[in-house]
Design a protein around this motif. Structure first.
Motif, PDB file in Angstrom:
ATOM      1  N   SER A  46      25.469  41.006  35.008  1.00 12.14           N
ATOM      2  CA  SER A  46      24.813  41.383  36.111  1.00 12.14           C
ATOM      3  C   SER A  46      25.538  41.307  37.307  1.00 12.14           C
ATOM      4  O   SER A  46      26.526  40.441  37.654  1.00 12.14           O
ATOM      5  CB  SER A  46      23.767  40.433  36.393  1.00 12.14           C
ATOM      6  OG  SER A  46      22.711  40.332  35.233  1.00 12.14           O
ATOM      7  N   PRO A  47      25.434  42.002  38.449  1.00  8.54           N
ATOM      8  CA  PRO A  47      26.326  41.866  39.618  1.00  8.54           C
ATOM      9  C   PRO A  47      25.963  40.635  40.320  1.00  8.54           C
ATOM     10  O   PRO A  47      24.772  40.164  40.309  1.00  8.54           O
ATOM     11  CB  PRO A  47      25.799  43.012  40.505  1.00  8.54           C
ATOM     12  CG  PRO A  47      25.224  44.106  39.454  1.00  8.54           C
ATOM     13  CD  PRO A  47      24.654  43.122  38.435  1.00  8.54           C
ATOM     14  N   ILE A  48      26.824  39.956  40.892  1.00  5.97           N
ATOM     15  CA  ILE A  48      26.233  38.630  41.817  1.00  5.97           C
ATOM     16  C   ILE A  48      25.239  38.858  42.897  1.00  5.97           C
ATOM     17  O   ILE A  48      24.357  37.961  43.093  1.00  5.97           O
ATOM     18  CB  ILE A  48      27.900  38.088  42.339  1.00  5.97           C
ATOM     19  CG1 ILE A  48      28.676  37.716  41.467  1.00  5.97           C
ATOM     20  CG2 ILE A  48      27.448  37.065  43.450  1.00  5.97           C
ATOM     21  CD1 ILE A  48      29.880  36.989  41.676  1.00  5.97           C
ATOM     22  N   LYS A  49      25.392  40.149  43.319  1.00  3.40           N
ATOM     23  CA  LYS A  49      24.208  40.370  44.382  1.00  3.40           C
ATOM     24  C   LYS A  49      22.924  40.505  44.067  1.00  3.40           C
ATOM     25  O   LYS A  49      22.254  40.376  44.843  1.00  3.40           O
ATOM     26  CB  LYS A  49      24.831  41.767  45.274  1.00  3.40           C
ATOM     27  CG  LYS A  49      24.596  42.941  44.319  1.00  3.40           C
ATOM     28  CD  LYS A  49      25.208  43.983  45.226  1.00  3.40           C
ATOM     29  CE  LYS A  49      24.976  45.634  44.426  1.00  3.40           C
ATOM     30  NZ  LYS A  49      25.468  46.660  45.084  1.00  3.40           N
ATOM     31  N   SER A  50      22.826  40.562  42.624  1.00  2.00           N
ATOM     32  CA  SER A  50      21.523  40.716  42.125  1.00  2.00           C
ATOM     33  C   SER A  50      20.927  39.334  41.798  1.00  2.00           C
ATOM     34  O   SER A  50      19.595  39.172  41.580  1.00  2.00           O
ATOM     35  CB  SER A  50      21.616  41.494  40.668  1.00  2.00           C
ATOM     36  OG  SER A  50      22.152  40.804  39.838  1.00  2.00           O
ATOM     37  N   LEU A  51      21.702  38.211  41.737  1.00  2.00           N
ATOM     38  CA  LEU A  51      20.926  36.755  41.677  1.00  2.00           C
ATOM     39  C   LEU A  51      19.971  36.512  42.640  1.00  2.00           C
ATOM     40  O   LEU A  51      19.919  36.981  43.782  1.00  2.00           O
ATOM     41  CB  LEU A  51      22.058  35.971  41.703  1.00  2.00           C
ATOM     42  CG  LEU A  51      23.085  36.116  40.759  1.00  2.00           C
ATOM     43  CD1 LEU A  51      24.171  34.986  40.891  1.00  2.00           C
ATOM     44  CD2 LEU A  51      22.464  35.944  39.212  1.00  2.00           C
ATOM     45  N   ASN A  52      18.840  35.767  42.045  1.00  3.46           N
ATOM     46  CA  ASN A  52      17.996  35.251  43.181  1.00  3.46           C
ATOM     47  C   ASN A  52      17.522  33.973  42.397  1.00  3.46           C
ATOM     48  O   ASN A  52      17.603  33.703  40.996  1.00  3.46           O
ATOM     49  CB  ASN A  52      16.758  36.303  43.442  1.00  3.46           C
ATOM     50  CG  ASN A  52      16.017  36.484  42.014  1.00  3.46           C
ATOM     51  OD1 ASN A  52      15.131  35.540  41.553  1.00  3.46           O
ATOM     52  ND2 ASN A  52      16.294  38.000  41.333  1.00  3.46           N
ATOM     53  N   PRO A  53      16.727  33.254  43.384  1.00  2.00           N
ATOM     54  CA  PRO A  53      16.565  31.717  42.795  1.00  2.00           C
ATOM     55  C   PRO A  53      15.323  31.872  41.656  1.00  2.00           C
ATOM     56  O   PRO A  53      14.967  30.769  41.082  1.00  2.00           O
ATOM     57  CB  PRO A  53      15.984  31.023  44.012  1.00  2.00           C
ATOM     58  CG  PRO A  53      16.712  31.845  45.186  1.00  2.00           C
ATOM     59  CD  PRO A  53      16.885  33.037  44.611  1.00  2.00           C
ATOM     60  N   TYR A  54      14.599  32.765  41.482  1.00  2.00           N
ATOM     61  CA  TYR A  54      13.648  33.136  40.572  1.00  2.00           C
ATOM     62  C   TYR A  54      13.912  33.483  39.277  1.00  2.00           C
ATOM     63  O   TYR A  54      12.986  33.915  38.340  1.00  2.00           O
ATOM     64  CB  TYR A  54      12.406  33.802  41.211  1.00  2.00           C
ATOM     65  CG  TYR A  54      11.914  33.317  42.492  1.00  2.00           C
ATOM     66  CD1 TYR A  54      11.285  32.404  43.013  1.00  2.00           C
ATOM     67  CD2 TYR A  54      12.405  34.267  43.988  1.00  2.00           C
ATOM     68  CE1 TYR A  54      10.972  31.487  44.248  1.00  2.00           C
ATOM     69  CE2 TYR A  54      12.268  33.731  45.101  1.00  2.00           C
ATOM     70  CZ  TYR A  54      11.381  32.368  45.345  1.00  2.00           C
ATOM     71  OH  TYR A  54      11.276  31.929  46.510  1.00  2.00           O
ATOM     72  N   GLN A  55      15.196  34.262  39.143  1.00  2.00           N
ATOM     73  CA  GLN A  55      15.565  34.568  37.638  1.00  2.00           C
ATOM     74  C   GLN A  55      16.417  33.615  37.127  1.00  2.00           C
ATOM     75  O   GLN A  55      17.474  32.814  37.370  1.00  2.00           O
ATOM     76  CB  GLN A  55      16.487  35.813  38.144  1.00  2.00           C
ATOM     77  CG  GLN A  55      17.145  36.352  37.172  1.00  2.00           C
ATOM     78  CD  GLN A  55      18.051  37.506  37.357  1.00  2.00           C
ATOM     79  OE1 GLN A  55      18.341  37.881  38.635  1.00  2.00           O
ATOM     80  NE2 GLN A  55      18.566  38.373  36.583  1.00  2.00           N
ATOM     81  N   ASN A  56      15.992  33.403  35.963  1.00  2.00           N
ATOM     82  CA  ASN A  56      16.645  32.432  34.976  1.00  2.00           C
ATOM     83  C   ASN A  56      17.761  32.977  34.141  1.00  2.00           C
ATOM     84  O   ASN A  56      18.812  32.336  33.659  1.00  2.00           O
ATOM     85  CB  ASN A  56      15.640  31.485  34.345  1.00  2.00           C
ATOM     86  CG  ASN A  56      14.812  30.717  35.091  1.00  2.00           C
ATOM     87  OD1 ASN A  56      15.192  30.318  36.205  1.00  2.00           O
ATOM     88  ND2 ASN A  56      13.600  30.627  34.743  1.00  2.00           N
ATOM     89  N   ASN A  57      17.362  34.122  33.519  1.00  6.27           N
ATOM     90  CA  ASN A  57      18.282  34.708  32.517  1.00  6.27           C
ATOM     91  C   ASN A  57      19.329  35.677  32.900  1.00  6.27           C
ATOM     92  O   ASN A  57      18.851  36.806  33.417  1.00  6.27           O
ATOM     93  CB  ASN A  57      17.410  35.577  31.511  1.00  6.27           C
ATOM     94  CG  ASN A  57      18.223  36.061  30.201  1.00  6.27           C
ATOM     95  OD1 ASN A  57      19.333  35.407  29.970  1.00  6.27           O
ATOM     96  ND2 ASN A  57      17.693  37.140  29.464  1.00  6.27           N
ATOM     97  N   TRP A  58      20.342  35.264  33.288  1.00  7.33           N
ATOM     98  CA  TRP A  58      21.511  35.806  34.000  1.00  7.33           C
ATOM     99  C   TRP A  58      22.822  35.787  33.394  1.00  7.33           C
ATOM    100  O   TRP A  58      23.099  34.648  33.120  1.00  7.33           O
ATOM    101  CB  TRP A  58      21.553  36.007  35.755  1.00  7.33           C
ATOM    102  CG  TRP A  58      21.558  34.404  35.743  1.00  7.33           C
ATOM    103  CD1 TRP A  58      20.414  33.870  36.397  1.00  7.33           C
ATOM    104  CD2 TRP A  58      22.677  33.707  36.114  1.00  7.33           C
ATOM    105  NE1 TRP A  58      20.599  32.508  36.785  1.00  7.33           N
ATOM    106  CE2 TRP A  58      21.918  32.251  36.747  1.00  7.33           C
ATOM    107  CE3 TRP A  58      23.889  34.082  36.163  1.00  7.33           C
ATOM    108  CZ2 TRP A  58      23.106  31.173  36.820  1.00  7.33           C
ATOM    109  CZ3 TRP A  58      24.802  32.830  36.308  1.00  7.33           C
ATOM    110  CH2 TRP A  58      24.457  31.438  36.658  1.00  7.33           C
TER     111      TRP A  58
END
Length: 472
Positions: A32-44
């Motif tokens: 996944s791109p780093i810019k797609s991370l968010n605090p509510y996503q666990n599977n990355w």
């Protein structure tokens, strides 16, 4: 699914989910791109190249003590993020992470960043946990080359305190280690390294803690031997102490004589012979770390931005408070220099210092002046200490103090202080605000002074007038 081969079992992760095989490309991951991370996503799963690895350092809080270490990575899209680990996890990762190497990371806590400690262009950061999986991948470049934006030293004059910056400069002086006592009673080592860049403005880099010994000794030996040294300091914090300074702790990234394009102009320029003490007329110079302001401008600036301001004020010294104009100071040596702490009189010929915890028969006297300054826009009160009083009156504090008991001369402290009033001066000051009993107050401390140089002042005024005509 039918017809698809079952992939071979992968190697199980080590303790805390670390897997560092030999640098090879493993099975394809869903990156996944780093810019797609968010605090509510666990599977990355993200992949990036380490651009900055910080040193391990210890922390102490009321709840616990421990250690922390962090590093930054950048992906192929040029997006950066900071990864931090604590205690046992930090100990495990610290020796395995290499700057310039590429890694694949999955599972960790994504949280909002604290911009006080992190200046990356990302609102999130990652905290490694016991379930985090960190794998080293092929040594091919994952992300684009990161171009560091170094802040010129002359821009520091208008940079807000506590801002995190990167600087590069030539080492022009390396001081000795001094011991600083904190408010909580603990002590810490400090060493001042002076650097300048292409702007030729010299700035102090304060090395604190272990960096004052390890890095400081290396810089001291190289500079003493005549070696031309270029120093890079990353993620340092802008501070204010007798002008703008840069504070660098053990967790800051340093590099000596780097092989980067930004260092080439400094190498071509070579060392410059520059006095570290400003010329008497330097208070008027644009390259000086103090900016010219009127009293009204200072008050207006502090009303909208309560930051400390370093400025020069051309004023008339309107009044000096006579009682008291001094304080009783400790004459003993503390950490290799005069203590100067205010001491208390216990009895006749008996004084005590709270810092040195020692008693002595005689104290020193140091100036503690309260002066009212006035220009064409208003008035302001300012404090001045021994260096200013000695230059202003051409007498030491003790000499002026003893005049009140000298019956052989007509000079008295009142006459000496009055003689210095109603004259024009240029003061270099540090202006800040504090709160007392829920009331906001302005505090002005004079750092340097000189009698007004009318020729230099006229030159500055003509330059300002010319600039105003150019704007209009």
């Amino acid at each position: 699914m039918l017809g698809r081969e079952t992939p071979p079992p992968t190697k199980r992760a080590l303790k805390f989910g670390v897997d560092l095989p030999s640098p090879q490309n493993g099975p394809s991951e869903n990156i996944s791109p780093i810019k797609s991370l968010n605090p509510y996503q666990n599977n990355w799963t993200i992949k990036g190249c380490v651009t900055n690895k910080r040193k391990m350092h210890k922390y102490n809080t009321p709840k616990r003590n421990g250690q922390v270490f962090s590093f930054d990575i950048i992906d192929e899209e040029g997006c950066e993020i900071r990864i931090t680990s604590f205690d046992e996890i930090a100990e495990l990762h610290y020796h395995q992470i290499e700057q310039g190497a590429s890694y694949v990371l999955s599972k960790g806590t994504v949280k909002d960043v604290n911009k006080v400690y992190n200046k990356l262009n990302n609102q999130l950061e990652i905290i490694l946990t016991e379930t985090s999986v960190l794998k080293r991948c092929a040594l091919d470049a994952v992300g684009p080359d990161k171009k560091t934006r170094f802040t010129p030293t002359d821009e520091l004059l208008t940079t807000t305190n506590n801002t995190l910056i990167d600087v590069i400069g030539v080492v022009v002086n390396v001081g000795e280690i001094s011991v600083i006592r904190r408010k909580d009673g603990s002590v810490v080592n400090k060493r001042i390294v002076k650097i300048n860049d292409m702007s030729t403005l010299t700035i102090d880099v304060n090395l604190w803690g272990p960096s004052s010994e390890q890095l400081g000794n290396d810089l001291k030996n190289m500079h003493t031997s005549g070696t031309f040294v270029i120093l890079v300091v990353q993620n340092a914090r802008v501070g204010c102490f007798n002008g703008k300074v840069i504070n660098a702790s053990a967790s800051i990234a340093f590099e000596i004589n780097p092989s980067i394009p930004e260092a080439e102009p400094l190498r071509l320029r070579g060392p410059i012979q520059q006095s570290l003490d400003p010329h008497p007329s330097a208070l008027h110079c644009k390259n000086n770390q103090y900016q010219r302001m009127s009293i009204a401008s200072i008050l207006q600036c502090l009303s909208v931005m309560p930051e400390a301001i370093e400025t020069t004020i051309t004023t008339v010294l309107r009044f000096i408070k006579e009682d008291p104009f001094y304080y009783t100071a400790c004459p003993l040596q503390f950490n290799g220099k005069e203590c100067k702490k205010k001491c208390a009189k216990l009895a006749e010929n008996l004084w005590s210092c709270p810092r040195c915890q020692t008693q002595f028969p005689e104290c020193n006297y140091k100036y503690l002046l309260q002066m009212k300054l006035q220009d064409h826009t208003g008035t302001i009160w300012a404090n001045a200490f021994d260096n200013i009083g000695t230059k202003l009156f051409s007498l030491s504090t003790k000499e002026l103090y003893m005049l009140q008991y000298d019956l052989t001369t007509e000079k008295t402290p009142h006459i000496i202080l009055k003689k210095a009033m109603f004259k024009h001066y240029t003061f270099a000051t540090l202006v800040s605000t504090d709160t007392f009993n829920s009331e906001r107050r302005i505090k002005v401390t004079i750092d340097k002074m000189q009698r007004l140089d009318f020729k230099a002042e006229s030159t500055c005024l003509l330059a300002e007038i010319a600039q105003m005509h150019a704007v209009t």
